[in-house]
Write a protein that holds these residues in place. Structure first.
Motif, short mmCIF file in Angstrom:
data_model
loop_
_atom_site.label_atom_id
_atom_site.label_comp_id
_atom_site.label_asym_id
_atom_site.label_seq_id
_atom_site.Cartn_x
_atom_site.Cartn_y
_atom_site.Cartn_z
N LEU A 273 0.83 -1.20 0.00
CA LEU A 273 0.00 0.00 0.00
C LEU A 273 0.87 1.26 0.00
CD1 LEU A 273 -2.81 -1.09 2.50
CD2 LEU A 273 -3.01 -0.81 0.02
N GLY A 274 2.03 1.19 0.65
CA GLY A 274 2.98 2.29 0.60
C GLY A 274 3.48 2.54 -0.81
N MET A 275 3.68 1.44 -1.57
CA MET A 275 4.08 1.58 -2.97
C MET A 275 3.01 2.33 -3.77
SD MET A 275 5.66 -2.23 -3.73
CE MET A 275 5.90 -1.87 -5.47
N ILE A 276 1.75 2.02 -3.48
CA ILE A 276 0.66 2.69 -4.17
C ILE A 276 0.62 4.17 -3.82
CG2 ILE A 276 -1.87 2.84 -4.36
CD1 ILE A 276 -1.86 -0.23 -3.90
N GLY A 277 0.79 4.48 -2.53
CA GLY A 277 0.79 5.86 -2.09
C GLY A 277 1.87 6.69 -2.75
N ARG A 278 3.04 6.07 -2.98
CA ARG A 278 4.12 6.79 -3.64
C ARG A 278 3.82 7.04 -5.11
NH1 ARG A 278 6.94 3.52 -0.02
NH2 ARG A 278 7.29 1.84 -1.55
N ARG A 279 2.98 6.18 -5.71
CA ARG A 279 2.59 6.38 -7.11
C ARG A 279 1.44 7.35 -7.24
NH1 ARG A 279 5.05 1.52 -7.21
NH2 ARG A 279 5.96 0.78 -9.20
N SER A 280 0.49 7.28 -6.29
CA SER A 280 -0.70 8.13 -6.39
C SER A 280 -1.43 8.14 -5.05
CB SER A 280 -1.64 7.63 -7.49
OG SER A 280 -2.87 8.29 -7.43
N LEU A 281 -1.41 9.28 -4.36
CA LEU A 281 -2.16 9.39 -3.11
C LEU A 281 -3.66 9.30 -3.36
CD1 LEU A 281 -0.17 12.17 -1.21
CD2 LEU A 281 -0.31 9.73 -0.63
N LYS A 282 -4.09 9.79 -4.54
CA LYS A 282 -5.52 9.75 -4.85
C LYS A 282 -6.03 8.32 -4.99
CE LYS A 282 -8.89 11.73 -8.07
NZ LYS A 282 -9.06 12.56 -9.29
N ALA A 283 -5.16 7.40 -5.45
CA ALA A 283 -5.57 6.01 -5.63
C ALA A 283 -5.53 5.22 -4.33
CB ALA A 283 -4.66 5.34 -6.66
N LEU A 284 -4.90 5.75 -3.29
CA LEU A 284 -4.67 4.98 -2.07
C LEU A 284 -5.95 4.58 -1.34
CD1 LEU A 284 -2.55 3.72 -0.27
CD2 LEU A 284 -2.32 5.91 0.92
N PRO A 285 -6.94 5.49 -1.14
CA PRO A 285 -8.15 5.06 -0.41
C PRO A 285 -8.86 3.87 -1.06
CG PRO A 285 -8.06 7.45 -0.56
CD PRO A 285 -6.97 6.93 -1.45
N ARG A 286 -8.96 3.89 -2.38
CA ARG A 286 -9.60 2.77 -3.07
C ARG A 286 -8.82 1.48 -2.86
NH1 ARG A 286 -12.51 2.71 -8.59
NH2 ARG A 286 -12.38 0.53 -9.23
N ALA A 287 -7.48 1.57 -2.94
CA ALA A 287 -6.64 0.39 -2.74
C ALA A 287 -6.78 -0.15 -1.32
CB ALA A 287 -5.18 0.72 -3.05
N VAL A 288 -6.83 0.75 -0.34
CA VAL A 288 -6.99 0.33 1.06
C VAL A 288 -8.33 -0.38 1.24
CG1 VAL A 288 -7.30 1.17 3.41
CG2 VAL A 288 -5.44 2.09 2.01
N ALA A 289 -9.39 0.18 0.64
CA ALA A 289 -10.71 -0.44 0.77
C ALA A 289 -10.74 -1.84 0.15
CB ALA A 289 -11.77 0.46 0.11
N ARG A 290 -10.17 -2.00 -1.03
CA ARG A 290 -10.15 -3.31 -1.69
C ARG A 290 -9.34 -4.30 -0.89
NH1 ARG A 290 -8.46 -3.35 -7.67
NH2 ARG A 290 -9.26 -5.47 -7.43
N THR A 291 -8.24 -3.84 -0.32
CA THR A 291 -7.39 -4.73 0.49
C THR A 291 -8.13 -5.18 1.74
OG1 THR A 291 -5.40 -3.63 -0.37
CG2 THR A 291 -5.16 -4.94 1.63
N ALA A 292 -8.84 -4.25 2.38
CA ALA A 292 -9.60 -4.60 3.58
C ALA A 292 -10.71 -5.60 3.25
CB ALA A 292 -10.19 -3.35 4.21
N LEU A 293 -11.40 -5.43 2.14
CA LEU A 293 -12.45 -6.36 1.75
C LEU A 293 -11.92 -7.74 1.47
CD1 LEU A 293 -14.61 -4.07 -0.57
CD2 LEU A 293 -15.26 -4.97 1.67
N ALA A 294 -10.66 -7.82 1.01
CA ALA A 294 -10.06 -9.13 0.74
C ALA A 294 -9.96 -9.98 1.99
CB ALA A 294 -8.68 -8.94 0.10
N ARG A 295 -9.87 -9.32 3.14
CA ARG A 295 -9.83 -10.07 4.41
C ARG A 295 -11.09 -10.87 4.62
NH1 ARG A 295 -9.82 -12.91 7.85
NH2 ARG A 295 -8.92 -12.84 9.94
N PHE A 296 -12.19 -10.45 3.99
CA PHE A 296 -13.47 -11.14 4.15
C PHE A 296 -13.85 -11.95 2.91
CE2 PHE A 296 -13.46 -7.25 6.70
CZ PHE A 296 -13.67 -7.78 7.97
#
Length: 298
Positions: A273-296
């Protein structure tokens, strides 16, 4: 210029000029050829073949054995059905196996959706929450270049003529060779999404262990291949390749983060997720949400 974030919300029909279409007449009665790459899957191959052969639209089932050392070949040979063919691939890999199997009748691409099941055939995760979702149809190249929304090659049916025209799967790619192939197909024709669950994808020791050790660096050679492919670049809207490439990288790093969470590797997931943030802070919230959903399991 389209940014990595903007492209995620592109409509299915983008500003791409109409593709050059192959002369591929459709026929509602054309038989379907099912290609099954197989290696050391004796525990599951019988059930898989019974399921495939039970479908009336299936004209042939081609099992391409990739050098199995268990009873996979014996089980296939023991099944008596004139539609069943067994080919040997001599451990050349899954892309070569698919290419070998696709040298068959009429099979640009229709795809659906899938469930996941465990080694005993029980549904796992919460993918039923995604039933009824819509994925892109029509001229999908820009959307597809931003990330592989087909995900599982087992839910895709391609016309054999189109598959042969673009050269099949690139055997030099270890991962994401299917995404590269779908992008080449999308460069010459339209896709159609069938909003149905077409496949039960079994998660077992062999494929889960393989998924568990993948890193974003494993996927980046495919990104380089897609955005160095003359057929694909010639069909992308002018000036969009850089933004689409960044979106593809974010998509794949997000996938790696989701897989890390599924296997309990939370520190690695945070690093991705840190790699994503370095590429695009705007894309980070969506990536965090998808990663959290993967837990379920979503």
């Amino acid at each position: 210029m389209i940014t990595a974030e903007d492209v995620l919300d592109l409509p299915a029909s983008s500003r791409i000029a109409p593709a050059v279409r192959l002369p591929l007449p459709a026929s509602p009665t054309a038989p379907v050829s099912v290609v099954i790459p197989a290696k050391n899957v004796a525990a599951y191959i019988g059930e898989t073949l019974v399921s495939a052969l039970a479908q009336s639209e299936v004209g042939e089932v081609i099992v391409v054995d990739d050098g199995s050392s268990d009873d996979t070949v014996a089980i296939v040979r023991a099944m008596r059905d004139p539609r069943l063919r067994l080919l040997a691939n001599d451990s050349a890999g899954v892309s070569a196996a698919r290419n070998l199997g696709a040298r068959a009748p009429r099979a640009v691409l229709v795809y659906g959706d899938y469930n996941t099941i465990d080694s005993e055939g029980r549904q796992i995760g919460r993918r039923e929450l995604l039933k009824g979702r819509r994925k892109p149809s029509g001229d999908v190249l820009a959307r597809l270049a931003a990330g592989n929304f087909i995900v599982n090659g087992g839910i895709a049916l391609a016309r054999a003529e189109a598959f042969r025209a673009i050269g099949g799967f690139d055997t030099s790619l270890r991962y994401c060779e299917d995404w590269h192939c779908w992008c080449r197909l999308a460069a010459i024709g339209e896709f159609e999404f069938a909003p149905k669950l077409l496949l039960d994808y079994r998660l077992h020791t062999a494929n889960t262990m393989n998924a568990a050790v993948r890193t974003p660096q494993d996927f980046f050679p495919a990104v380089a291949r897609v955005f160095d492919d003359g057929l694909i670049l010639a069909r992308l809207p002018e000036g969009t390749a850089a933004g689409l490439r960044r979106a593809a990288e974010i998509h794949l790093v997000t996938y790696a983060a989701m897989q890390a969470v599924r296997f309990g590797r939370y520190r690695q997931a945070l690093g991705y997720l840190g790699m994503i943030g370095r590429r695009s802070l705007k894309a980070l919230p969506r990536a965090v949400a998808r990663t959290a959903l993967a837990r379920f399991g979503i």
